[in-house]
Design a protein around this motif. Structure first.
Motif, PDB file in Angstrom:
ATOM      1  N   ASP A  67     -22.415 -48.552  19.128  1.00  0.00           N
ATOM      2  CA  ASP A  67     -21.430 -48.229  17.658  1.00  0.00           C
ATOM      3  C   ASP A  67     -21.575 -46.660  17.883  1.00  0.00           C
ATOM      4  O   ASP A  67     -22.089 -45.704  17.976  1.00  0.00           O
ATOM      5  CB  ASP A  67     -23.013 -48.620  16.865  1.00  0.00           C
ATOM      6  CG  ASP A  67     -22.674 -48.317  15.202  1.00  0.00           C
ATOM      7  OD1 ASP A  67     -22.124 -49.259  14.734  1.00  0.00           O
ATOM      8  OD2 ASP A  67     -22.826 -47.232  14.675  1.00  0.00           O
ATOM      9  N   SER A  68     -20.186 -47.040  17.305  1.00  0.00           N
ATOM     10  CA  SER A  68     -19.918 -45.170  16.955  1.00  0.00           C
ATOM     11  C   SER A  68     -20.145 -44.838  15.754  1.00  0.00           C
ATOM     12  O   SER A  68     -20.629 -43.528  16.066  1.00  0.00           O
ATOM     13  CB  SER A  68     -18.468 -45.845  16.183  1.00  0.00           C
ATOM     14  OG  SER A  68     -17.851 -46.550  17.362  1.00  0.00           O
ATOM     15  N   ASN A  69     -21.139 -45.169  14.852  1.00  0.00           N
ATOM     16  CA  ASN A  69     -21.363 -44.807  14.198  1.00  0.00           C
ATOM     17  C   ASN A  69     -22.675 -43.372  14.748  1.00  0.00           C
ATOM     18  O   ASN A  69     -23.644 -42.598  14.151  1.00  0.00           O
ATOM     19  CB  ASN A  69     -22.187 -44.999  12.831  1.00  0.00           C
ATOM     20  CG  ASN A  69     -20.535 -45.242  11.640  1.00  0.00           C
ATOM     21  OD1 ASN A  69     -20.041 -44.255  11.602  1.00  0.00           O
ATOM     22  ND2 ASN A  69     -20.579 -46.846  11.316  1.00  0.00           N
ATOM     23  N   PHE A  70     -23.357 -44.552  15.268  1.00  0.00           N
ATOM     24  CA  PHE A  70     -24.562 -43.750  15.630  1.00  0.00           C
ATOM     25  C   PHE A  70     -24.471 -43.475  16.542  1.00  0.00           C
ATOM     26  O   PHE A  70     -24.883 -41.971  16.962  1.00  0.00           O
ATOM     27  CB  PHE A  70     -25.125 -45.169  17.109  1.00  0.00           C
ATOM     28  CG  PHE A  70     -26.649 -44.746  17.451  1.00  0.00           C
ATOM     29  CD1 PHE A  70     -27.723 -44.648  16.587  1.00  0.00           C
ATOM     30  CD2 PHE A  70     -26.246 -44.470  18.575  1.00  0.00           C
ATOM     31  CE1 PHE A  70     -29.164 -44.360  17.295  1.00  0.00           C
ATOM     32  CE2 PHE A  70     -28.165 -43.477  19.019  1.00  0.00           C
ATOM     33  CZ  PHE A  70     -28.725 -43.206  18.300  1.00  0.00           C
ATOM     34  N   LEU A  71     -22.643 -43.040  17.830  1.00  0.00           N
ATOM     35  CA  LEU A  71     -22.215 -42.024  18.454  1.00  0.00           C
ATOM     36  C   LEU A  71     -22.542 -41.030  18.086  1.00  0.00           C
ATOM     37  O   LEU A  71     -22.722 -39.772  18.252  1.00  0.00           O
ATOM     38  CB  LEU A  71     -20.557 -42.990  19.844  1.00  0.00           C
ATOM     39  CG  LEU A  71     -20.997 -42.420  20.225  1.00  0.00           C
ATOM     40  CD1 LEU A  71     -22.035 -42.725  21.843  1.00  0.00           C
ATOM     41  CD2 LEU A  71     -20.161 -44.141  21.170  1.00  0.00           C
ATOM     42  N   TYR A  72     -21.648 -41.040  16.743  1.00  0.00           N
ATOM     43  CA  TYR A  72     -21.047 -39.764  16.211  1.00  0.00           C
ATOM     44  C   TYR A  72     -22.274 -38.760  15.399  1.00  0.00           C
ATOM     45  O   TYR A  72     -21.979 -38.257  15.433  1.00  0.00           O
ATOM     46  CB  TYR A  72     -20.541 -40.157  14.678  1.00  0.00           C
ATOM     47  CG  TYR A  72     -19.964 -39.016  14.029  1.00  0.00           C
ATOM     48  CD1 TYR A  72     -18.578 -38.365  14.454  1.00  0.00           C
ATOM     49  CD2 TYR A  72     -20.283 -38.440  12.974  1.00  0.00           C
ATOM     50  CE1 TYR A  72     -17.814 -37.470  14.338  1.00  0.00           C
ATOM     51  CE2 TYR A  72     -20.028 -37.633  12.574  1.00  0.00           C
ATOM     52  CZ  TYR A  72     -18.059 -36.792  12.576  1.00  0.00           C
ATOM     53  OH  TYR A  72     -18.110 -35.310  12.196  1.00  0.00           O
ATOM     54  N   PHE A  73     -23.412 -40.192  15.073  1.00  0.00           N
ATOM     55  CA  PHE A  73     -24.260 -39.272  14.594  1.00  0.00           C
ATOM     56  C   PHE A  73     -25.726 -38.516  15.485  1.00  0.00           C
ATOM     57  O   PHE A  73     -26.785 -37.880  15.156  1.00  0.00           O
ATOM     58  CB  PHE A  73     -25.455 -39.822  12.968  1.00  0.00           C
ATOM     59  CG  PHE A  73     -24.027 -39.713  11.744  1.00  0.00           C
ATOM     60  CD1 PHE A  73     -24.357 -38.146  11.496  1.00  0.00           C
ATOM     61  CD2 PHE A  73     -23.406 -40.514  11.909  1.00  0.00           C
ATOM     62  CE1 PHE A  73     -22.683 -38.338  10.619  1.00  0.00           C
ATOM     63  CE2 PHE A  73     -22.452 -40.588  10.718  1.00  0.00           C
ATOM     64  CZ  PHE A  73     -22.254 -39.358  10.011  1.00  0.00           C
ATOM     65  N   PHE A  74     -25.986 -39.559  16.243  1.00  0.00           N
ATOM     66  CA  PHE A  74     -27.460 -39.333  16.923  1.00  0.00           C
ATOM     67  C   PHE A  74     -26.618 -40.019  18.572  1.00  0.00           C
ATOM     68  O   PHE A  74     -27.336 -39.327  18.979  1.00  0.00           O
ATOM     69  CB  PHE A  74     -27.910 -40.543  17.053  1.00  0.00           C
ATOM     70  CG  PHE A  74     -28.880 -40.282  16.393  1.00  0.00           C
ATOM     71  CD1 PHE A  74     -30.094 -39.287  15.997  1.00  0.00           C
ATOM     72  CD2 PHE A  74     -28.557 -40.791  14.669  1.00  0.00           C
ATOM     73  CE1 PHE A  74     -30.789 -39.614  14.838  1.00  0.00           C
ATOM     74  CE2 PHE A  74     -29.458 -40.292  13.273  1.00  0.00           C
ATOM     75  CZ  PHE A  74     -30.277 -39.646  13.469  1.00  0.00           C
TER      76      PHE A  74
ATOM     77  N   ARG B 235     -32.013 -33.676  23.416  1.00  0.00           N
ATOM     78  CA  ARG B 235     -30.199 -34.025  23.167  1.00  0.00           C
ATOM     79  C   ARG B 235     -29.555 -33.403  22.744  1.00  0.00           C
ATOM     80  O   ARG B 235     -28.251 -32.907  21.716  1.00  0.00           O
ATOM     81  CB  ARG B 235     -29.591 -34.923  24.216  1.00  0.00           C
ATOM     82  CG  ARG B 235     -29.802 -34.741  25.528  1.00  0.00           C
ATOM     83  CD  ARG B 235     -28.746 -35.221  26.525  1.00  0.00           C
ATOM     84  NE  ARG B 235     -29.856 -35.443  28.118  1.00  0.00           N
ATOM     85  CZ  ARG B 235     -29.513 -36.555  28.747  1.00  0.00           C
ATOM     86  NH1 ARG B 235     -28.637 -37.714  28.872  1.00  0.00           N
ATOM     87  NH2 ARG B 235     -29.634 -36.740  29.587  1.00  0.00           N
ATOM     88  N   VAL B 236     -29.582 -34.714  21.421  1.00  0.00           N
ATOM     89  CA  VAL B 236     -29.405 -34.500  19.627  1.00  0.00           C
ATOM     90  C   VAL B 236     -29.835 -34.340  18.451  1.00  0.00           C
ATOM     91  O   VAL B 236     -29.676 -34.585  17.707  1.00  0.00           O
ATOM     92  CB  VAL B 236     -29.437 -36.401  19.888  1.00  0.00           C
ATOM     93  CG1 VAL B 236     -27.757 -36.590  20.734  1.00  0.00           C
ATOM     94  CG2 VAL B 236     -30.423 -36.721  19.414  1.00  0.00           C
ATOM     95  N   GLY B 237     -31.010 -33.013  18.818  1.00  0.00           N
ATOM     96  CA  GLY B 237     -31.808 -32.506  17.679  1.00  0.00           C
ATOM     97  C   GLY B 237     -32.595 -32.968  16.691  1.00  0.00           C
ATOM     98  O   GLY B 237     -32.743 -32.607  15.679  1.00  0.00           O
ATOM     99  N   ALA B 238     -33.204 -34.148  17.471  1.00  0.00           N
ATOM    100  CA  ALA B 238     -33.789 -35.302  16.605  1.00  0.00           C
ATOM    101  C   ALA B 238     -35.834 -34.316  17.176  1.00  0.00           C
ATOM    102  O   ALA B 238     -36.103 -34.434  17.940  1.00  0.00           O
ATOM    103  CB  ALA B 238     -33.499 -36.359  16.895  1.00  0.00           C
TER     104      ALA B 238
END
Ligand code: GLY
Ligand code: MN
Length: 465
Positions: free
Chosen positions: A45-52, A97-100
């Protein structure tokens, strides 16, 4: 992937645009093609890709906009899975890797959402476009699956558009990579095409270039001798002398960014005189629009500019008549140019279309028209620095549309219907490039791909066929 700070900064910016509650991004899952074990290629999903940022299936991300905390939900795979899939990175390393900072098992997501709901906190999510996502949302939020779409958050939609519409330097680098591959895809088709080959053979070569670069097609390739059919995904025709090939395709980079380029060229080494005349009008329209790109100009005005160039050009050929501005105001050019001039592009070829076209391409100032042709314009609002968009005018001779307009006498004061008889089998021409809006104007992204008549014919003449 970008550095973890990119994703952290994006989520922080998102949190500043949403007032209260949680934002839920459900990543995509595998989607079965004909049975569960034989899925379509996985696309995150592009929104997931953008934020996560993560390209794995079965993940979810939650952002608490009040505390600013991000949680990744997902499960480490078992040895049983490793036997089939090979070793996988640990969920902890993916979260890093995504700073979570927070990592939870996927099963915990339902509880986290239920707790938030019980505390009266809003849960924002973007509109689902896959039925499985819709089902999951209905389950998590304990609402009716048929109404879950209606409860997608417009506050979140607007916040996402405010971020994703402006491409950063690192995104532009990624888009340039997609376009370098896309340019190679177009060059291979232009070199390969010859009478007797099939459209499918060209599509295979084009797709091969995209796969070889590590990515894939950004959307189903349009590669056809029937360019007058706008989204023609059939590839069963054999190329014949005298025809035009319209190729509209682009690569998706390994980072998920799309290229979207169209070129039209003859099956022969040269265009016919009739093809050249129409081609030059489309090229003039495309170039006029590109030269007019700059911040502040409404893209709707550039759609109409393309319309004026098309009407003037077709009038000079005796296919249209009357006052150019009046013809464009009446929408007469839509007989030949029935689609929009272009759209935003980024992680999606039609960027953020899942959020709703009008949220992305229109605003309080400029609303979508209901007029045939103009109503298909996906982007009408004023351009801003950092937007990336396509410029893709075209001229098509669609016999069914011509017959319908003629029978109704529609725009008869602007169209020489008798003169169109000689164009019934013409097909269509579209020329498309992807452009970044800069402070000073624009930059056409990606390497140059033969576009003028002389450039296209030079490539066609240089090959041995
Ligand atoms: N590339 C196809 C489209 O823009 O609709
Ligand atoms: Mn396009």
């Amino acid at each position: 992937m970008f550095p973890s700070t990119t994703y952290r900064d994006r989520r922080q910016a998102l949190a500043s645009h949403v007032k209260r509650g949680l934002v839920l991004f459900l990543g995509n899952e595998y989607s079965p093609m004909n049975y569960a074990g034989n899925p379509y290629r996985f696309r995150q999903d592009s929104n997931f890709l953008y934020f996560f940022g993560l390209d794995q299936a079965g993940l979810a991300g939650v952002l608490d906009v009040e505390s600013g905390e991000s949680t990744l939900f997902g499960d480490d795979v078992s040895v049983d899975h490793i036997v089939w899939m090979g070793p996988q990175p640990s969920m902890r390393s993916l979260a890093d890797r995504v700073g979570a900072a927070q990592l939870r098992g996927r099963a915990a997501l339902a509880d986290v959402l239920a707790e938030a709901q019980a505390a009266g906190r809003p849960i924002h999510f973007p509109p689902p476009y896959r039925h499985l996502t819709q089902l999951r949302l209905a389950e998590y939020l304990q609402c009716d699956v048929t109404t879950v779409l209606d409860t997608a958050s417009t506050e979140l939609i607007q916040a996402i558009v405010r971020l994703r519409a402006y491409k950063s330097e690192e995104e532009i680098v990624e888009m340039e990579k997609a376009l370098a591959t896309t340019a190679e895809m177009h060059r291979i088709a232009m070199r390969m095409a010859t009478p007797g080959l099939t459209e499918a053979q060209l599509v295979g070569a084009v797709h091969g270039v995209a796969r070889s670069a590590g990515g894939d097609l950004a959307y189903q390739a349009i590669l056809t001798v029937n360019g007058q059919t706008l989204h023609n995904h059939h590839h069963h025709n054999t190329l014949r002398s005298g025809q035009l090939i319209l190729g509209d395709y682009g690569a998706e980079s390994t980072g998920g960014y799309a290229g979207d380029i169209t070129r039209t060229f003859p099956v022969d080494r040269q265009f016919t005189a009739q093809q050249k005349e129409i081609y030059q009008i489309v090229l003039d329209a495309e170039m006029a629009v590109i030269e007019a790109l700059r911040p502040g100009v409404p893209y709707r005005d550039l759609h109409l500019l393309a319309g004026r160039v098309i009407v003037a050009g077709l009038s000079a050929l005796g296919l249209m008549k009357g006052d150019v501005d009046a013809a464009v105001a009446a929408g007469a050019q839509a007989l030949f140019f029935p689609h929009g001039l272009g759209h935003m592009i980024g992680l999606d070829v039609h960027d953020m279309e899942d959020l709703g076209e009008d949220w992305v391409g229109y605003d309080g100032e400029i609303q979508r028209s209901e007029q045939f042709g103009l109503r298909s314009l996906r982007l009408g609002r004023r351009l801003e620095t950092g937007f990336v968009l396509t410029v893709e005018p075209g001229i098509y001779f669609i016999p069914e549309l011509i017959d319908q307009w003629r029978a109704k006498g529609h725009c008869a004061e602007f169209v020489h219907y008798e003169a169109l008889e000689a164009y019934r089998n013409f097909g269509g021409i579209r020329i498309e490039d992807d452009c970044l809006i800069t402070d000073r104007g624009y930059r056409v992204l990606g390497p140059a791909i033969p576009k003028t008549i002389a450039e296209v014919e030079a490539v066609r003449n240089a090959v041995d066929h």
